[in-house]
Design a protein around this motif. Structure first.
Motif, PDB file in Angstrom:
ATOM      1  N   LYS A 118      14.146   4.722   3.357  1.00 28.89           N
ATOM      2  CA  LYS A 118      13.881   3.630   2.345  1.00 28.89           C
ATOM      3  C   LYS A 118      12.635   3.067   2.291  1.00 28.89           C
ATOM      4  O   LYS A 118      11.775   2.836   3.419  1.00 28.89           O
ATOM      5  N   PRO A 119      12.135   2.467   1.168  1.00 27.50           N
ATOM      6  CA  PRO A 119      10.611   2.187   1.039  1.00 27.50           C
ATOM      7  C   PRO A 119      10.359   0.967   1.676  1.00 27.50           C
ATOM      8  O   PRO A 119       9.082   0.851   1.799  1.00 27.50           O
ATOM      9  N   ASP A 120      11.222   0.190   2.547  1.00 25.70           N
ATOM     10  CA  ASP A 120      10.857  -0.948   3.192  1.00 25.70           C
ATOM     11  C   ASP A 120      10.551  -0.747   4.643  1.00 25.70           C
ATOM     12  O   ASP A 120      10.137  -1.688   5.255  1.00 25.70           O
ATOM     13  N   ALA A 121      10.958   0.469   5.150  1.00 27.67           N
ATOM     14  CA  ALA A 121      10.807   0.820   6.461  1.00 27.67           C
ATOM     15  C   ALA A 121       9.422   0.894   7.172  1.00 27.67           C
ATOM     16  O   ALA A 121       8.623   1.467   6.291  1.00 27.67           O
ATOM     17  N   ALA A 122       9.196   0.518   8.331  1.00 30.06           N
ATOM     18  CA  ALA A 122       8.058   0.883   8.892  1.00 30.06           C
ATOM     19  C   ALA A 122       8.139   1.751  10.197  1.00 30.06           C
ATOM     20  O   ALA A 122       9.252   1.935  10.694  1.00 30.06           O
ATOM     21  N   VAL A 123       7.026   2.269  10.606  1.00 34.84           N
ATOM     22  CA  VAL A 123       7.110   2.921  11.946  1.00 34.84           C
ATOM     23  C   VAL A 123       6.384   2.529  13.128  1.00 34.84           C
ATOM     24  O   VAL A 123       5.233   1.984  12.776  1.00 34.84           O
ATOM     25  N   SER A 163       0.780  -1.287  -0.014  1.00 31.74           N
ATOM     26  CA  SER A 163      -0.064   0.051  -0.019  1.00 31.74           C
ATOM     27  C   SER A 163       0.851   1.317  -0.084  1.00 31.74           C
ATOM     28  O   SER A 163       0.226   2.273   0.229  1.00 31.74           O
ATOM     29  N   GLU A 164       2.162   1.133  -0.481  1.00 31.14           N
ATOM     30  CA  GLU A 164       3.019   2.444  -0.480  1.00 31.14           C
ATOM     31  C   GLU A 164       2.380   3.385  -1.127  1.00 31.14           C
ATOM     32  O   GLU A 164       2.426   4.640  -0.745  1.00 31.14           O
ATOM     33  N   HIS A 165       1.600   3.159  -2.309  1.00 26.05           N
ATOM     34  CA  HIS A 165       1.252   4.111  -3.212  1.00 26.05           C
ATOM     35  C   HIS A 165       0.149   4.899  -2.585  1.00 26.05           C
ATOM     36  O   HIS A 165      -0.302   6.169  -3.034  1.00 26.05           O
ATOM     37  N   LEU A 166      -0.668   4.384  -1.511  1.00 25.98           N
ATOM     38  CA  LEU A 166      -1.658   5.156  -0.852  1.00 25.98           C
ATOM     39  C   LEU A 166      -1.184   6.173   0.127  1.00 25.98           C
ATOM     40  O   LEU A 166      -2.246   7.017   0.501  1.00 25.98           O
ATOM     41  N   ARG A 167      -0.079   6.441   0.271  1.00 25.03           N
ATOM     42  CA  ARG A 167       0.590   7.391   1.398  1.00 25.03           C
ATOM     43  C   ARG A 167       1.281   8.505   0.768  1.00 25.03           C
ATOM     44  O   ARG A 167       1.715   8.329  -0.552  1.00 25.03           O
ATOM     45  N   ILE A 168       1.604   9.465   1.464  1.00 23.35           N
ATOM     46  CA  ILE A 168       1.938  10.767   0.949  1.00 23.35           C
ATOM     47  C   ILE A 168       3.555  10.256   0.717  1.00 23.35           C
ATOM     48  O   ILE A 168       4.118   9.503   1.427  1.00 23.35           O
ATOM     49  N   PRO A 169       4.080  10.596  -0.427  1.00 17.15           N
ATOM     50  CA  PRO A 169       5.678  10.019  -0.610  1.00 17.15           C
ATOM     51  C   PRO A 169       6.301  10.188   0.425  1.00 17.15           C
ATOM     52  O   PRO A 169       6.658  11.136   0.825  1.00 17.15           O
ATOM     53  N   ARG A 170       6.897   9.080   0.816  1.00 22.42           N
ATOM     54  CA  ARG A 170       7.604   9.345   2.102  1.00 22.42           C
ATOM     55  C   ARG A 170       8.834  10.024   2.004  1.00 22.42           C
ATOM     56  O   ARG A 170       9.434  10.602   3.090  1.00 22.42           O
ATOM     57  N   GLY A 171       9.433  10.284   0.851  1.00 27.47           N
ATOM     58  CA  GLY A 171      10.797  11.199   0.802  1.00 27.47           C
ATOM     59  C   GLY A 171      10.332  12.524   0.969  1.00 27.47           C
ATOM     60  O   GLY A 171      11.313  13.230   1.782  1.00 27.47           O
ATOM     61  N   GLN A 172       9.258  13.095   0.726  1.00 29.68           N
ATOM     62  CA  GLN A 172       8.539  14.278   1.054  1.00 29.68           C
ATOM     63  C   GLN A 172       8.465  14.577   2.589  1.00 29.68           C
ATOM     64  O   GLN A 172       8.860  15.559   3.237  1.00 29.68           O
ATOM     65  N   VAL A 173       7.770  13.290   3.301  1.00 27.91           N
ATOM     66  CA  VAL A 173       7.754  13.327   4.456  1.00 27.91           C
ATOM     67  C   VAL A 173       9.021  13.304   5.439  1.00 27.91           C
ATOM     68  O   VAL A 173       9.195  14.236   6.337  1.00 27.91           O
ATOM     69  N   VAL A 174      10.147  12.501   5.222  1.00 26.06           N
ATOM     70  CA  VAL A 174      11.272  12.423   5.663  1.00 26.06           C
ATOM     71  C   VAL A 174      11.966  13.829   5.853  1.00 26.06           C
ATOM     72  O   VAL A 174      12.605  14.168   6.655  1.00 26.06           O
ATOM     73  N   GLU A 175      11.991  14.237   4.402  1.00 25.28           N
ATOM     74  CA  GLU A 175      12.599  15.640   4.180  1.00 25.28           C
ATOM     75  C   GLU A 175      11.935  16.807   5.260  1.00 25.28           C
ATOM     76  O   GLU A 175      12.924  17.447   5.989  1.00 25.28           O
ATOM     77  N   ARG A 176      10.755  16.956   5.277  1.00 28.08           N
ATOM     78  CA  ARG A 176      10.211  17.658   6.561  1.00 28.08           C
ATOM     79  C   ARG A 176      10.498  17.254   7.966  1.00 28.08           C
ATOM     80  O   ARG A 176      11.047  18.334   8.833  1.00 28.08           O
ATOM     81  N   LEU A 177      10.734  16.050   8.184  1.00 24.38           N
ATOM     82  CA  LEU A 177      10.884  15.565   9.564  1.00 24.38           C
ATOM     83  C   LEU A 177      12.382  15.754   9.887  1.00 24.38           C
ATOM     84  O   LEU A 177      12.747  16.095  10.961  1.00 24.38           O
TER      85      LEU A 177
END
Length: 545
Positions: free
Chosen positions: A85-90, A49-63
C-alpha cells in the motif's frame, strides 16, 4: 530475566556525537532520531517522494517470491500486504550472512528492526514494516565463513567452513557442498553441552542446510524460523531478480558518478574539519560500484572518463558500462557508500537500524543523498546487550566484581591478581623480596673483600650472586604456580567471567553465536529478547538470566 543499563565504550567518537550531541554533527546527517518531530517529518517526505523510488508493487512482488522460499510465515505475508500500500514505510537494517547467523549482534539487530518498526507504527499511527537487508553481495568470505562458541573446557572455539580459493565471489553466489555443511554442524554439536534443546537445534540446522546451497540461503531460513512470526521481511541484496529492478538506479549512479564522487569527498572533508576521521575509504577516483568479472567481484574506479578496476582486468566507457548493465544487471553491486542510496531508492525507508560503526560511515553519504535527490533516513542505533548467566552472576558477587571492573581489561586483570594475592597467607612476594635484600646486603660486602684478594674474584662473585638470585626467582615462580593450582577453582571462575563476557577482549555480542544460548535456554530465549522494551538510544544493557 533482569535488564540493567550499563555503559560500554563505543570507541566511535562520531557515533557518540550523533547519539548524544546531535547538534554538533547535524551538518553530516539529516534527522535527529531522538526528536519525535523528525519521525513525522521523514514520513511526510516519504509520501512526497514516492515517485523517486522503484515502483513498490514490483519490489513487493519479488519480496513475496523470495520470502516464500526462505521465510514463508503468514505474518510476513501480512507485512508485504501492508508494504504494497502506498502509505506504508519500513524500518530496515542489514548484515552479512554469517555461518549459523554469525555473532549475536546480528540477532540483536533483527530484534531492534522489529521493535523499532512496532515503536514507529504506534508513535505515528501508521503502517511500518520491518525489513532485514541480507548483504549477500559482499565478497569477503573470511569475514562470514566462521562463528564462535564457548566450549565446556573454557575455550573460545571457532567453527569454520574453510576454502582454499581466493576467489572474490559474492557470498550469495558462493556455494557450500553438503559435506561442508555436515562438518560444520558436527563441530558445533561437539562443542555444545548436552542439553534437552540440543537435538532439536541440530535437527533444525540439518533441515536448513539441506535446503541451502549458500550461507545466505541458510542465514535467511534461520532468521525466518526465529523472526518470521513477527513479520520480519527478508531481502537478499544479491538476488538477481531484485538486481533487475535496481538497474535504473545503477544507471543513474553511472551517469552521475562524478557528482556522487564529489559529494563523498566533500562529506569526508567535512568530517575531518569537524575533528572526525572518515570511517570508510573515499578514493578520489572511486566509482563506488562493483562489477563481477569471471567470478571475481571487482571494485571500479574512474580514469579519464573510463571505468576500470585497479588491476586493469576490465575497462568500460560509461556507455559500455550501461550496455553491460542492460544485458547483465546481476553483475553489478554497491559498495558501502552507494548501498544506502540503493536501499532508499528501493524501499520507503523511515529509519535504518545501524551499529555504531555504520552510523559513523553513513556520515559520508549525507551529501550524496542530496546529490541523488534523496534524504538520509533516520539512523537508529542497534540495541546492544551482554548476557550474564546466573552462575556467572554469582561468581561476580563472590569476588566483588562490578560491570566496570570486568569491562576494563586492565582493571579486571588487576582484580584477579589482587584476589590471588589475598589467598597467599605466606606473602610470597614480600618474603622473597626480603630474603633477596638480606642476601645481597650480606653478599655484596663479601664480594668487595674478595676483589681485594684477586681482581677476578669480583667478577666471579657478581656472576655467582646473579645465579643465586635467579634461582630464588625460579623458586618464587614455582611457589606462585603452586599457589595458583591450589586456587585453580577461583581462577577458573575469573577465566569464565572474562571469556563469557569479553572473549578475545571484545564485547560478547561481537564474538559468540546464538546457538550457545539457544542450547542452554531454548528458542523461547529469542521471544524473551523481543519482550525487552525498545530503547531508541540503543544504550548497552545487561541481560541477567
Amino acid at each position: 530475566m533482569n535488564i540493567v543499563q550499563e555503559p560500554l565504550t563505543l570507541n566511535k567518537p562520531l557515533s557518540e556525537a550523533y547519539l548524544n550531541h546531535f547538534s554538533s554533527v547535524q551538518q553530516l546527517y539529516q534527522y535527529d532520531a531522538m526528536n519525535e518531530a523528525s519521525w513525522q517529518e521523514r514520513l511526510e517526505w516519504l509520501h512526497e517522494s514516492e515517485h523517486l523510488r522503484i515502483p513498490r508493487g514490483q519490489v513487493v512482488e519479488r519480496l513475496r517470491e523470495y520470502n516464500l522460499l526462505h521465510n514463508p510465515h503468514e505474518a510476513v505475508s501480512q507485512s508485504l500486504d501492508a508494504l504494497e500500500k502506498p502509505d506504508a514505510a519500513v524500518i530496515v537494517g542489514g548484515q552479512q550472512s554469517g555461518l549459523f547467523t554469525g555473532p549475536l549482534l546480528v540477532i540483536y539487530k533483527a530484534a531492534t528492526i522489529i521493535k523499532a518498526a512496532q515503536h514507529a507504527a504506534k508513535q505515528l499511527n501508521h503502517p511500518v514494516v520491518p525489513v532485514f537487508w541480507i548483504a549477500g553481495e559482499d565478497h569477503d568470505w573470511d569475514e562470514v565463513n566462521h562463528t564462535y562458541v564457548l566450549s565446556p573446557d573454557l575455550s573460545v572455539s571457532r567453527i569454520r567452513v574453510a576454502r582454499e580459493t581466493e576467489q572474490r565471489l559474492p557470498v550469495s553466489m558462493n556455494e557450500i557442498a553438503r559435506e561442508e555443511w555436515e562438518q560444520a554442524i558436527s563441530e558445533l554439536e561437539q562443542l555444545l553441552p548436552d542439553t534437552e534443546f540440543r537435538p532439536a537445534l541440530m535437527d533444525l540446522l540439518s533441515q536448513v542446510s539441506e535446503g541451502s546451497s549458500t550461507l545466505s540461503d541458510a542465514f535467511a531460513k534461520l532468521l525466518g524460523t526465529w523472526f518470521g512470526k513477527y513479520g520480519l521481511v527478508l531481502l537478499d541484496s544479491a538476488d538477481p531478480a531484485l538486481r533487475q529492478l535496481e538497474s535504473p538506479i545503477f544507471e543513474r549512479m553511472i551517469d552521475e558518478n562524478d557528482q556522487l564522487g564529489v559529494a563523498y569527498r566533500a562529506a569526508a572533508d567535512l568530517c575531518q574539519s569537524l575533528g572526525y576521521q572518515a570511517q570508510a575509504d573515499v578514493a578520489a577516483d572511486g566509482a563506488n560500484l562493483f562489477y563481477i568479472h569471471e567470478g571475481e567481484r571487482l571494485l571500479l574506479f574512474r580514469h579519464d572518463g573510463r571505468f576500470s578496476d585497479r588491476k586493469g582486468k576490465v575497462h568500460f566507457t560509461a556507455d559500455e558500462l550501461k550496455s553491460e548493465l542492460n544485458r547483465h544487471p546481476e553483475r553489478f553491486s554497491n559498495n558501502v557508500l552507494t548501498r544506502p542510496l540503493m536501499q532508499d531508492s528501493l524501499l520507503p525507508v523511515l529509519g535504518a537500524v545501524l551499529g555504531t560503526g555504520e552510523i559513523a560511515y553513513w556520515a559520508l553519504t549525507g551529501s550524496a543523498f542530496k546529490a541523488f535527490g534523496l534524504r538520509m533516513p533516520l539512523l537508529l542505533n542497534r540495541e546492544s546487550f551482554t548476557v550474564i548467566e546466573g552462575t556467572l552472576h554469582k561468581h561476580m558477587d563472590k569476588y566483588n566484581l562490578s560491570w566496570a571492573d570486568i569491562s576494563d581489561h586492565d582493571v579486571f586483570a588487576q582484580k584477579r591478581e589482587n584476589w590471588l594475592a589475598e589467598q597467599d597467607s605466606l606473602h610470597l612476594d614480600d618474603r622473597f623480596e626480603q630474603i633477596k635484600a638480606a642476601f645481597t646486603d650480606m653478599y655484596d660486602p663479601l664480594i668487595e673483600q674478595l676483589g681485594g684478594i684477586q681482581a677476578g674474584l669480583l667478577k666471579l662473585g657478581a656472576a655467582n650472586r646473579e645465579k643465586i638470585v635467579e634461582q630464588m626467582e625460579y623458586l618464587r615462580g614455582r611457589a606462585k604456580d603452586a599457589l595458583g593450582k591450589a586456587n585453580s577453582a577461583g581462577l577458573r571462575h575469573f577465566d569464565r567471567i572474562e571469556l563469557s563476557l569479553f572473549p578475545q577482549h571484545k564485547p560478547q555480542e561481537r564474538v559468540y553465536n546464538i546457538f550457545y544460548y539457544l542450547n542452554r535456554y531454548g528458542n523461547d530465549w529469542i521471544d524473551h529478547l523481543l519482550e525487552i522494551p525498545y530503547d531508541i538510544s540503543g544504550d548497552h544493557r545487561i541481560i541477567y538470566l
